[in-house]
Structure formats: structure tokens, C-alpha cells
Motif scaffolding. Structure first.
Motif, mmCIF file in Angstrom:
data_model
loop_
_atom_site.group_PDB
_atom_site.id
_atom_site.type_symbol
_atom_site.label_atom_id
_atom_site.label_comp_id
_atom_site.label_asym_id
_atom_site.label_seq_id
_atom_site.Cartn_x
_atom_site.Cartn_y
_atom_site.Cartn_z
ATOM 1 N N TYR B 6 0.849 -1.198 0.000
ATOM 2 C CA TYR B 6 0.000 0.000 0.000
ATOM 3 C C TYR B 6 0.878 1.240 0.000
ATOM 4 N N ALA B 7 0.593 2.126 -0.942
ATOM 5 C CA ALA B 7 1.261 3.426 -0.874
ATOM 6 C C ALA B 7 0.239 4.404 -0.313
ATOM 7 N N HIS B 8 0.305 4.655 0.992
ATOM 8 C CA HIS B 8 -0.679 5.526 1.623
ATOM 9 C C HIS B 8 -0.538 6.963 1.147
ATOM 10 N N ALA B 9 0.672 7.375 0.933
ATOM 11 C CA ALA B 9 0.937 8.692 0.372
ATOM 12 C C ALA B 9 2.276 8.576 -0.340
ATOM 13 N N ASP B 10 2.772 9.656 -0.851
ATOM 14 C CA ASP B 10 4.065 9.629 -1.509
ATOM 15 C C ASP B 10 5.155 9.210 -0.554
ATOM 16 N N ASN B 11 4.968 9.569 0.688
ATOM 17 C CA ASN B 11 6.051 9.386 1.645
ATOM 18 C C ASN B 11 5.872 8.181 2.556
ATOM 19 N N THR B 12 4.851 7.429 2.307
ATOM 20 C CA THR B 12 4.578 6.295 3.193
ATOM 21 C C THR B 12 4.296 5.054 2.368
ATOM 22 N N GLU B 70 0.267 -12.637 10.112
ATOM 23 C CA GLU B 70 0.542 -11.467 9.278
ATOM 24 C C GLU B 70 1.774 -10.733 9.784
ATOM 25 N N GLU B 71 2.586 -10.280 8.865
ATOM 26 C CA GLU B 71 3.720 -9.449 9.243
ATOM 27 C C GLU B 71 3.753 -8.221 8.349
ATOM 28 N N THR B 72 4.054 -7.095 8.951
ATOM 29 C CA THR B 72 3.936 -5.833 8.229
ATOM 30 C C THR B 72 5.185 -4.988 8.436
ATOM 31 N N ILE B 73 5.568 -4.289 7.388
ATOM 32 C CA ILE B 73 6.577 -3.246 7.569
ATOM 33 C C ILE B 73 5.995 -1.939 7.016
ATOM 34 N N LEU B 74 6.007 -0.930 7.849
ATOM 35 C CA LEU B 74 5.475 0.369 7.465
ATOM 36 C C LEU B 74 6.639 1.356 7.436
ATOM 37 N N VAL B 75 6.835 1.967 6.282
ATOM 38 C CA VAL B 75 7.982 2.850 6.110
ATOM 39 C C VAL B 75 7.496 4.272 5.899
ATOM 40 N N ILE B 76 7.971 5.202 6.693
ATOM 41 C CA ILE B 76 7.573 6.602 6.543
ATOM 42 C C ILE B 76 8.829 7.456 6.408
ATOM 43 N N ARG B 77 8.821 8.287 5.382
ATOM 44 C CA ARG B 77 9.988 9.125 5.104
ATOM 45 C C ARG B 77 10.283 10.047 6.285
ATOM 46 N N ASP B 78 11.558 10.151 6.616
ATOM 47 C CA ASP B 78 12.056 11.026 7.682
ATOM 48 C C ASP B 78 11.545 10.667 9.079
ATOM 49 N N GLY B 80 10.656 6.994 10.123
ATOM 50 C CA GLY B 80 11.242 5.714 10.498
ATOM 51 C C GLY B 80 10.459 4.535 9.980
ATOM 52 N N VAL B 81 10.684 3.396 10.607
ATOM 53 C CA VAL B 81 10.115 2.135 10.150
ATOM 54 C C VAL B 81 9.387 1.485 11.310
ATOM 55 N N GLN B 82 8.204 0.924 11.028
ATOM 56 C CA GLN B 82 7.535 0.139 12.061
ATOM 57 C C GLN B 82 7.352 -1.291 11.575
ATOM 58 N N VAL B 83 7.783 -2.236 12.401
ATOM 59 C CA VAL B 83 7.671 -3.647 12.071
ATOM 60 C C VAL B 83 6.621 -4.254 12.985
ATOM 61 N N ARG B 91 -3.511 -11.114 18.900
ATOM 62 C CA ARG B 91 -2.463 -10.357 19.586
ATOM 63 C C ARG B 91 -1.500 -9.818 18.535
ATOM 64 N N SER B 92 -0.993 -8.633 18.769
ATOM 65 C CA SER B 92 0.012 -8.129 17.834
ATOM 66 C C SER B 92 1.113 -7.436 18.602
ATOM 67 N N SER B 93 2.324 -7.529 18.064
ATOM 68 C CA SER B 93 3.437 -6.827 18.708
ATOM 69 C C SER B 93 4.130 -6.018 17.633
ATOM 70 N N SER B 94 4.489 -4.810 17.965
ATOM 71 C CA SER B 94 5.149 -4.010 16.947
ATOM 72 C C SER B 94 6.349 -3.287 17.533
ATOM 73 N N ARG B 95 7.232 -2.907 16.648
ATOM 74 C CA ARG B 95 8.410 -2.188 17.093
ATOM 75 C C ARG B 95 8.645 -1.037 16.132
ATOM 76 N N PHE B 96 8.907 0.114 16.685
ATOM 77 C CA PHE B 96 9.193 1.277 15.854
ATOM 78 C C PHE B 96 10.681 1.610 15.930
ATOM 79 N N ILE B 97 11.287 1.870 14.775
ATOM 80 C CA ILE B 97 12.696 2.255 14.747
ATOM 81 C C ILE B 97 12.795 3.648 14.147
ATOM 82 N N ASP B 98 13.371 4.532 14.884
ATOM 83 C CA ASP B 98 13.493 5.924 14.462
ATOM 84 C C ASP B 98 14.430 6.046 13.267
#
Lengths: 452, 169
Positions: B6-12, B70-78, B80-83, B91-98
Motif C-alpha cells: 500500500y502506498a498511503h501517500a508519496d512518503n509512506t 501477518e507481518e507488516t513493515i510500514l515505512v515513513i519518510r524522515d 522511520g520504520v515500524q515492524v 495479539r500483535s506486537s510491533s516495534r518502531f525504529i526511528d
């Protein structure tokens, strides 16, 4: 025609030695000639997994236990699943094993034959026929080599030895010597001490390398000449004997121990001396003496194994592997150096032509050309050749091969070929172009990119 | 396994891996066989029912808690990344990396007893362990490459090279 080659040996970097550097340089030259080469070895400490070296040389460090001097124990079939995965994903067509001590290499050859690949084996050392360990080793060698496409030896002496040990047809054995990079061993007379004659010894300090002879010879030479020093590099179980010798004869100012030497420091150690001493009791091809001669040293060596084939006559003095003869040879060498009868500094230019890795790679390629033409024997033919190995072992080997075949069929069923993803090829040409561009960019500075 | 982008926006950009694996697998059948064996051996007693029901309960609880769907990676410009990892039980567990902590995003190969697996990982500054993306589902290389090029194009402003074919030999 480019091949996909897989080199297998227990011995590879970070372990240091002749086989290791042979593997590395040969692979590098083959890559430069357009082939794809990967190396399979076992894990060294924390170094497991897949690594890429210069020019995309991929090294698979397979996790395995190490039992003795960097050799892994025979696992029989434990190595097969992972080996099959690697070979299939890299689209390997030729498996090249190195060194008879390496059980991994034997296993790989057997499995490769079962999978119908071409195999080739390089022997780097000589063996006896009489002591128990050699007898077991020779049986093992006979086992793997009874069904192999080609064997490469490093010297003619080694070829003779291997042919006898493994009962091979001499036509299937060729000789390809080792090589050195002569430009890395430039002589430098300014590093030498002009007042004394320095004798350099660099080798692993083990029984096979004749350290007992060295223990006997050093005090005799030191007593005879007041202006002779020894520089001894390397490490091993016999080091304690050497140090005891130094204590006993109070030679602390005359004999220097350097401990184990890293590959890039060897040249700097060599150029400190005028004479290089090799006391090996057995040697298939002594790369150490070629390096020494390249670095501008007069070589004194025991006349064993393949040593006489290695250097031209004027660079080397031979002795029998015994104390008196070795002292005599050293006498002659010291005299020649002191009277300046030889010019060892000129050896480098001569050897540059004789030993080059490009030549080794070309000759190895010819071996690959030859074996890729051969016909694959059916399983029954293979079993027949194993059966001929001996009255009892023949049957045992047959059972092992039959089981190996069944295991392979089982693997094909449980893990089908199509499910194994192919590995992407390393873009060697692109990499080369990038390197050249980088070289051009820092033309002013030293071009250290891709200098190997 | 299905792979969606999914391209949510240009930057995501978000890459989602969903597992198609059957909810009931061969281990469950094995468990049923063991239970039947137990019933056969112990007879229809109370203890037997207790043991069998406990086994099945444990199995269900284990699947709900630890089976990854399900496994997801969400990438947002400037930013960071959320896995994120979603389990069967919801249940879901996520981690955000700046963004400032991301040293590199890589694809590497690992050796197991039977296979060579390809994985994508994020190297985080100051940590000696990498964060492996799609750690449980481990998709194939062609899928990983899309996520890899997409993530790099957003995080490191690189050109998206995912349409350049790889050479195989």
C-alpha cells in the motif's frame, strides 16, 4: 565456457596456511576469467553464515564442530542436506575438493558424485604408508578417489605418492604447482643487518616440519660462527622444545622468536635475513621456500618430497634430513653469503616468470574442460568401482554409497529441486566497472581498491 | 503467502505479508492421533478425558498465541520504520525504529541445518542484533526485493531499482 565451481575444504581463512591461500588465489583468478566460484568451509568461531569476499567470492561457513587442528569430524550424511541446497541454489556443475585431511571435502565429493556432478580433487600433502594414521587416511582416500573425474597434485613427487596411495590411473592425475605473488615479496637489502648473517626460519612448529632437527642445528651453528643470528617465526607444539634449547645454550641474544606471523607480515620478516632454512621431514610442495627465494634469500632445505622440483639449482642448497648434513649445508650457505658468491636479490625477477596464479588458473581450467566432457557412469558402475576397494571395505563402501543414493532420493522428495530458490549472480562486470571508476577518482592517491 | 503493498501517500509505504498456511496443519493431525491412541490405551476414563482435553487446550492456546498470520513493515519518510507481527489470536506486537537510528537496510543469507534462507533486516545503531523483517514468514527473494527497494527508496531517498531484473546463472 564459464563454469560454476564449488571449492570445498575444511581449511580456509581466517585460518592461515598454504591450502587457504591457494584456495583464495585460485578462486580469485578463476572469477577474473569469467567463472563463478563459491567456497564451502566450516564455521570458524562466530564466523558462520554466508560471506562475500573480494570480487564476489562467496564463502559458506557451514556450522560444524571442529575436532582437531581446524578439521571437522566426519558426519557421513549430516552434511548432505545443506550441501545439496547450496549446490542447487548456486547451480554448481563442478565440485573441487582440497586437502586429504579434510573430511568435509571427502563427503562433498561423494555426495556430488551421487548428485551426478563433476568432481575434482587437489592433494596438498604427502603421506607415508606405514604408520596407522596414514593407513586409515589412505583407505579413506581410496574410497573417495575410486570414483572421481580428476585429481590434481602440486608436484610430481606428490603425484607419484597419490597414485600409489589411492591406486589411481596416472592419466587421471595432473600436476599443477602452487604459485606466489612475486610483487608482494620484493627483496629489500636495506632491511638486512650488514654486520651479521641472519638465518630466517618460518614454519609451523610441528614434528612434520622437522623442528627436532632445528633444535639440534641451531646451537651447533651458533657455536661455530659468532656473527650468525636466527630469527624463528611460527607457532606450534614444538615451540617449547625450541625455547628450552635457547635457555640451555644461553642464546637469548642470538635466537629471536616471533611467535605466529600473519600472512602480510611474512615478507617483512623474510627480508631481514640472508638465508632461509627449511627443515621439513615431508613436503609436497614447499611454498615457503619459493616466497623466501622471491624475497631475496638463499634457501637451505632438506631434500624431501617435492622440494627438489620447486626452485632452480642456484637458489637452493640441499641437505639430507639429518643433523650433520644440515650443518654442512648451512656452512656452505654462510660462506657463499659472506663471500658474496650469489646475488639472491635477483631471484625475484626469475621466479616472477615461473610461478604465477594466472598460469595455475589456466591449467586448472583445462582440467575442468576435460572433466566436463566425461560421461556420467550409472550407479551400478560406481558401486562396482567401490567394490574393488578391498575384500571387506569394498562391501562396506558399497553399502555407504547405496545409502547415500537412497538419502539423496529421499531429499529430492522431501525438499524438491524447484523449491530451492536460485541465488542471484554477483554482478562481477558491474563491480569491476565501479572499481575502475573509483580507481580513476583517486588516481592521485594510492589505488588501493581491488589491489589483490 | 500473499504479499500486498500500500502506498498511503508519496512518503509512506506499507508492505503486508499474510500467511496462507492452513489453520490446521499436520501437527494437529498428529495430536489427534496421539489423543486417539490415549483413549485406546486408557479407555474411556475420567483421567483420559482430562489428559486429552488438556492437550487440545494447550495446543489451541499455543496456536492462538504464537502462530503468526501477518507481518507488516510500514515505512515513513524522515520518521522511520515500524515492524509489526500479528498472531492468530489477534495479539500483535510491533516495534518502531526511528529514522536517525537506522544504519542500513539489508538482504542477507543465513544457513540452517537444511536450507539457505534469505532474509531482510534493519541494522539499528547501537544494537548488536539486527531487526529481521518478516521474521516468521520468511518470504522468497523476489518478494523481499520489492520491499527492500521500496523501503530504501523512502528511507535513503534512493532510486527504486525493483524493476531491474537480477542475473541468475
Amino acid at each position: 565456457m564459464p563454469y560454476n565451481i564449488c571449492m570445498v575444504s575444511d581449511f580456509f581463512y581466517p585460518n592461515a596456511g598454504g591450502v587457504e591461500s591457494h584456495l583464495y588465489h585460485l578462486s580469485q583468478r578463476l572469477i577474473q576469467r569469467g567463472h563463478k566460484v563459491i567456497i564451502i568451509t566450516h564455521a570458524y568461531g562466530g564466523r558462520t553464515g554466508v560471506r562475500c569476499l573480494t570480487n564476489g567470492l562467496k564463502v559458506y561457513h557451514v556450522p560444524m564442530i571442529v575436532v582437531f587442528q581446524a578439521a571437522s569430524p566426519p558426519t557421513l550424511y549430516g552434511f548432505f542436506p545443506i550441501f545439496r541446497s547450496i549446490v542447487l541454489r548456486e547451480r554448481i556443475s563442478i565440485v573441487h575438493g582440497h586437502q586429504a585431511f579434510s573430511s568435509m571435502c571427502h563427503e562433498a565429493i561423494i555426495h556430488a558424485r551421487t548428485m551426478g556432478l563433476k568432481t575434482c580433487f587437489t592433494d596438498h600433502s604427502l603421506f607415508g604408508f606405514s604408520d596407522p594414521s596414514s593407513i586409515v587416511m589412505n583407505k579413506f582416500l581410496k574410497f573417495t578417489l575410486s570414483d572421481i573425474d580428476h585429481v590434481v597434485c602440486v608436484s610430481h613427487t606428490s603425484k607419484e605418492n597419490t597414485v600409489l596411495r589411492a591406486a589411481l590411473t596416472p592419466q587421471n592425475v595432473s600436476v599443477i604447482p602452487n604459485a606466489v605473488i612475486a610483487s608482494r615479496f620484493k627483496p629489500d637489502p636495506s632491511m638486512q643487518d650488514p654486520n651479521v648473517t641472519t638465518i630466517v626460519v618460518i614454519s609451523r612448529q610441528t614434528y612434520r616440519k622437522g623442528m627436532d632437527l632445528l633444535v639440534a642445528v641451531v646451537p651447533r651453528i651458533c657455536r661455530k660462527y659468532s656473527k650468525v643470528r636466527f630469527v624463528i617465526g611460527g607457532d606450534g607444539p614444538k615451540r617449547i622444545d625450541l625455547e628450552q634449547m635457547r635457555e640451555k645454550h644461553l642464546l637469548h641474544d642470538r635466537v629471536e622468536f616471533l611467535g605466529s606471523i600473519k600472512a602480510h607480515e611474512v615478507r617483512n620478516t623474510l627480508v631481514r635475513g640472508q638465508i632461509f632454512l627449511n627443515t621439513s621431514l615431508t613436503e609436497a610442495f614447499c611454498i615457503g621456500i619459493v616466497e623466501a627465494a622471491c624475497a631475496g634469500l638463499l634457501v637451505v632445505s632438506t631434500k624431501v618430497g617435492g622440494v627438489p622440483e620447486v626452485l632452480p639449482r642456484h637458489m637452493i642448497l640441499f641437505a639430507k634430513p639429518e643433523e650433520d648434513d644440515l650443518v654442512e649445508a648451512l656452512d656452505r650457505a654462510i660462506e657463499m653469503i659472506q663471500r658474496k658468491e650469489v646475488q639472491p636479490a635477483k631471484f625475484n625477477d626469475e621466479l616472477k616468470e615461473m610461478y604465477s596464479w594466472v598460469n595455475v588458473a589456466e591449467r586448472t581450467e583445462k582440467v575442468y574442460d576435460a572433466i566436463s566432457q566425461t560421461r556420467d557412469p550409472p550407479l551400478i558402475e560406481r558401486l562396482r568401482s567401490y567394490y574393488g576397494c578391498g575384500v571387506f571395505v569394498g562391501k562396506l563402501f558399497c553399502i555407504m554409497i547405496a545409502l547415500d543414493y537412497l538419502f539423496w532420493v529421499y531429499l529430492e522428495w522431501i525438499l524438491p529441486r524447484d523449491e530451492i530458490e536460485p541465488a542471484p549472480k554477483f554482478p562481477y562486470k558491474k563491480f569491476k566497472k565501479m572499481c575502475q571508476r573509483a580507481d580513476k577518482e583517486d588516481e592521485l592517491g594510492p589505488a588501493n581498491v581491488n589491489s589483490i | 503467502m500473499t504479499f500486498r503493498c500500500y502506498a498511503h501517500a508519496d512518503n509512506t509505504r506499507e508492505y503486508i505479508m499474510t500467511s496462507d498456511a492452513k489453520r490446521i496443519n499436520s501437527y494437529d493431525f498428529m495430536l489427534i492421533f496421539i489423543c486417539l491412541g490415549l483413549v485406546y490405551a486408557l479407555g474411556t476414563t475420567k483421567t483420559c478425558y482430562a489428559v486429552v482435553s488438556l492437550l487440545i487446550l494447550f495446543r489451541i492456546a499455543f496456536k492462538l498465541l504464537f502462530m503468526v498470520t501477518e507481518e507488516t513493515i510500514l515505512v515513513i519518510r524522515d520518521v522511520g520504520v515500524q515492524v509489526k507481527t500479528v498472531y492468530l489470536g489477534g495479539r500483535s506486537s510491533s516495534r518502531f525504529i526511528d529514522r536517525s537510528k537506522i544504519t542500513d537496510i539489508i538482504i542477507n543469507e543465513a544457513i540452517t541445518m537444511m536450507h539457505i534462507r534469505v532474509y531482510m533486516a534493519i541494522i539499528v545503531e547501537g544494537e548488536d542484533r539486527m531487526v529481521v523483517v518478516f521474521q516468521h514468514l520468511l518470504p522468497r527473494l523476489n518478494v523481499l526485493l520489492q520491499a527492500y527497494h521500496g523501503a530504501r527508496s523512502i528511507i535513503f531517498n534512493e532510486k527504486d531499482n525493483s524493476d531491474v531484473p537480477l542475473e541468475f546463472s
